[in-house]
Design a protein around this motif. Sequence first.
Motif, PDB file in Angstrom:
ATOM      1  N   GLY A   1       0.815  -1.202   0.000  1.00  0.00           N
ATOM      2  CA  GLY A   1       0.000   0.000   0.000  1.00  0.00           C
ATOM      3  C   GLY A   1       0.850   1.254   0.000  1.00  0.00           C
ATOM      4  N   GLY A   2       0.185   2.394  -0.136  1.00  0.00           N
ATOM      5  CA  GLY A   2       0.915   3.653  -0.128  1.00  0.00           C
ATOM      6  C   GLY A   2       0.099   4.780  -0.709  1.00  0.00           C
TER       7      GLY A   2
ATOM      8  N   MET B   1      -8.943 -16.919  -2.266  1.00  0.00           N
ATOM      9  CA  MET B   1      -8.403 -15.732  -1.611  1.00  0.00           C
ATOM     10  C   MET B   1      -9.085 -14.507  -2.198  1.00  0.00           C
ATOM     11  SD  MET B   1      -6.218 -16.609   0.690  1.00  0.00           S
ATOM     12  CE  MET B   1      -5.258 -15.108   0.969  1.00  0.00           C
ATOM     13  N   GLY B   2      -9.343 -13.556  -1.339  1.00  0.00           N
ATOM     14  CA  GLY B   2     -10.046 -12.367  -1.796  1.00  0.00           C
ATOM     15  C   GLY B   2      -9.455 -11.093  -1.228  1.00  0.00           C
ATOM     16  N   TRP B   3      -9.816  -9.994  -1.870  1.00  0.00           N
ATOM     17  CA  TRP B   3      -9.466  -8.653  -1.384  1.00  0.00           C
ATOM     18  C   TRP B   3     -10.754  -7.880  -1.126  1.00  0.00           C
ATOM     19  CZ3 TRP B   3      -4.636  -6.962  -0.185  1.00  0.00           C
ATOM     20  CH2 TRP B   3      -3.552  -7.681  -0.691  1.00  0.00           C
ATOM     21  N   PHE B   4     -10.777  -7.227  -0.002  1.00  0.00           N
ATOM     22  CA  PHE B   4     -11.865  -6.324   0.359  1.00  0.00           C
ATOM     23  C   PHE B   4     -11.248  -4.980   0.721  1.00  0.00           C
ATOM     24  CE2 PHE B   4     -15.629  -9.114   0.806  1.00  0.00           C
ATOM     25  CZ  PHE B   4     -15.023 -10.338   0.615  1.00  0.00           C
ATOM     26  N   ARG B   5     -12.083  -3.957   0.787  1.00  0.00           N
ATOM     27  CA  ARG B   5     -11.578  -2.655   1.197  1.00  0.00           C
ATOM     28  C   ARG B   5     -12.619  -1.937   2.033  1.00  0.00           C
ATOM     29  NH1 ARG B   5     -11.533   0.369  -4.745  1.00  0.00           N
ATOM     30  NH2 ARG B   5     -13.793   0.609  -4.968  1.00  0.00           N
ATOM     31  N   GLN B   6     -12.130  -1.030   2.854  1.00  0.00           N
ATOM     32  CA  GLN B   6     -13.026  -0.237   3.692  1.00  0.00           C
ATOM     33  C   GLN B   6     -12.528   1.183   3.755  1.00  0.00           C
ATOM     34  OE1 GLN B   6     -13.695  -1.795   7.658  1.00  0.00           O
ATOM     35  NE2 GLN B   6     -15.621  -0.684   7.817  1.00  0.00           N
ATOM     36  N   ALA B   7     -13.378   2.080   3.289  1.00  0.00           N
ATOM     37  CA  ALA B   7     -13.080   3.504   3.335  1.00  0.00           C
ATOM     38  C   ALA B   7     -13.669   4.090   4.616  1.00  0.00           C
ATOM     39  CB  ALA B   7     -13.661   4.201   2.107  1.00  0.00           C
ATOM     40  N   PRO B   8     -13.144   5.230   5.080  1.00  0.00           N
ATOM     41  CA  PRO B   8     -13.670   5.834   6.307  1.00  0.00           C
ATOM     42  C   PRO B   8     -15.158   6.095   6.225  1.00  0.00           C
ATOM     43  CG  PRO B   8     -11.614   6.877   5.660  1.00  0.00           C
ATOM     44  CD  PRO B   8     -11.991   5.966   4.535  1.00  0.00           C
ATOM     45  N   GLY B   9     -15.879   5.658   7.242  1.00  0.00           N
ATOM     46  CA  GLY B   9     -17.306   5.889   7.298  1.00  0.00           C
ATOM     47  C   GLY B   9     -18.139   4.992   6.405  1.00  0.00           C
TER      48      GLY B   9
ATOM     49  N   TYR C   1      -7.125  -1.811   2.488  1.00  0.00           N
ATOM     50  CA  TYR C   1      -7.353  -3.028   1.734  1.00  0.00           C
ATOM     51  C   TYR C   1      -6.955  -4.238   2.571  1.00  0.00           C
ATOM     52  CZ  TYR C   1      -8.339  -0.462  -2.528  1.00  0.00           C
ATOM     53  OH  TYR C   1      -8.931   0.353  -3.467  1.00  0.00           O
ATOM     54  N   TYR C   2      -7.860  -5.221   2.598  1.00  0.00           N
ATOM     55  CA  TYR C   2      -7.647  -6.429   3.376  1.00  0.00           C
ATOM     56  C   TYR C   2      -7.665  -7.651   2.464  1.00  0.00           C
ATOM     57  CZ  TYR C   2      -9.169  -3.467   7.287  1.00  0.00           C
ATOM     58  OH  TYR C   2      -9.305  -2.465   8.225  1.00  0.00           O
ATOM     59  N   CYS C   3      -6.759  -8.572   2.705  1.00  0.00           N
ATOM     60  CA  CYS C   3      -6.890  -9.863   2.035  1.00  0.00           C
ATOM     61  C   CYS C   3      -7.508 -10.846   3.021  1.00  0.00           C
ATOM     62  CB  CYS C   3      -5.564 -10.382   1.490  1.00  0.00           C
ATOM     63  SG  CYS C   3      -4.402 -10.972   2.711  1.00  0.00           S
ATOM     64  N   ALA C   4      -8.127 -11.856   2.494  1.00  0.00           N
ATOM     65  CA  ALA C   4      -8.842 -12.804   3.334  1.00  0.00           C
ATOM     66  C   ALA C   4      -8.887 -14.170   2.673  1.00  0.00           C
ATOM     67  CB  ALA C   4     -10.259 -12.311   3.600  1.00  0.00           C
TER      68      ALA C   4
ATOM     69  N   GLN D   1      -3.004   0.425   3.870  1.00  0.00           N
ATOM     70  CA  GLN D   1      -3.656   1.673   3.448  1.00  0.00           C
ATOM     71  C   GLN D   1      -3.272   2.012   2.010  1.00  0.00           C
ATOM     72  OE1 GLN D   1      -5.825   3.897   5.237  1.00  0.00           O
ATOM     73  NE2 GLN D   1      -6.037   4.792   3.189  1.00  0.00           N
ATOM     74  N   VAL D   2      -4.278   2.322   1.225  1.00  0.00           N
ATOM     75  CA  VAL D   2      -4.086   2.846  -0.129  1.00  0.00           C
ATOM     76  C   VAL D   2      -4.728   4.220  -0.174  1.00  0.00           C
ATOM     77  CG1 VAL D   2      -4.701   2.586  -2.554  1.00  0.00           C
ATOM     78  CG2 VAL D   2      -3.971   0.589  -1.230  1.00  0.00           C
ATOM     79  N   THR D   3      -3.942   5.216  -0.530  1.00  0.00           N
ATOM     80  CA  THR D   3      -4.442   6.581  -0.622  1.00  0.00           C
ATOM     81  C   THR D   3      -4.158   7.105  -2.022  1.00  0.00           C
ATOM     82  OG1 THR D   3      -4.023   6.956   1.721  1.00  0.00           O
ATOM     83  CG2 THR D   3      -4.369   8.898   0.336  1.00  0.00           C
ATOM     84  N   VAL D   4      -5.212   7.544  -2.701  1.00  0.00           N
ATOM     85  CA  VAL D   4      -5.087   8.074  -4.054  1.00  0.00           C
ATOM     86  C   VAL D   4      -5.424   9.556  -4.007  1.00  0.00           C
ATOM     87  CG1 VAL D   4      -5.793   7.851  -6.455  1.00  0.00           C
ATOM     88  CG2 VAL D   4      -5.793   5.836  -4.966  1.00  0.00           C
ATOM     89  N   SER D   5      -4.477  10.370  -4.374  1.00  0.00           N
ATOM     90  CA  SER D   5      -4.689  11.817  -4.355  1.00  0.00           C
ATOM     91  C   SER D   5      -5.181  12.283  -5.717  1.00  0.00           C
ATOM     92  CB  SER D   5      -3.396  12.528  -3.989  1.00  0.00           C
ATOM     93  OG  SER D   5      -2.392  12.276  -4.953  1.00  0.00           O
TER      94      SER D   5
END
Length: 123
Positions: A9-10, A34-42, A94-97, A118-122
């Motif tokens: 991440g970055g 295997m999977g990837w999920f993500r969670q944004a604030p709120g 981003y989470y792997c599971a 954490q992945v942050t895209v500006s």
Amino acid sequence: QVQLVESGGGLVQAGGSLRLSCAASGRTLSLLRMGWFRQAPGKEREFVAAINWAGGSTYYADSVKGRFTISRDTAKNTVILQMNSLKAEDTAVYYCARGRWGSAVEARGYDYWGQGTQVTVSS
């Protein structure tokens, strides 16, 4: 027990790329998916992508189709998420599971989770 460790991440500008890795260790012989999920604030955690370990079938959320690619290295018990053409709305943890049963796109089908990256895209 299964341990999952994410990396990669970055911070990246919109339109850029990042590559996430998830290494599985422990009792990995029973890997189904295997999977990837993500969670944004709120926001709630959401499905991103998944791959079946044996046959390699893949699943993607509509929001990432054509931009993200999931792959696996069965010898290294590693799953990769290549993310291209990133957008500000891809910003999230981003989470792997490990998937054990049920649908590939539902979090309840996964039993072990990594700590997240954490992945942050500006924009």
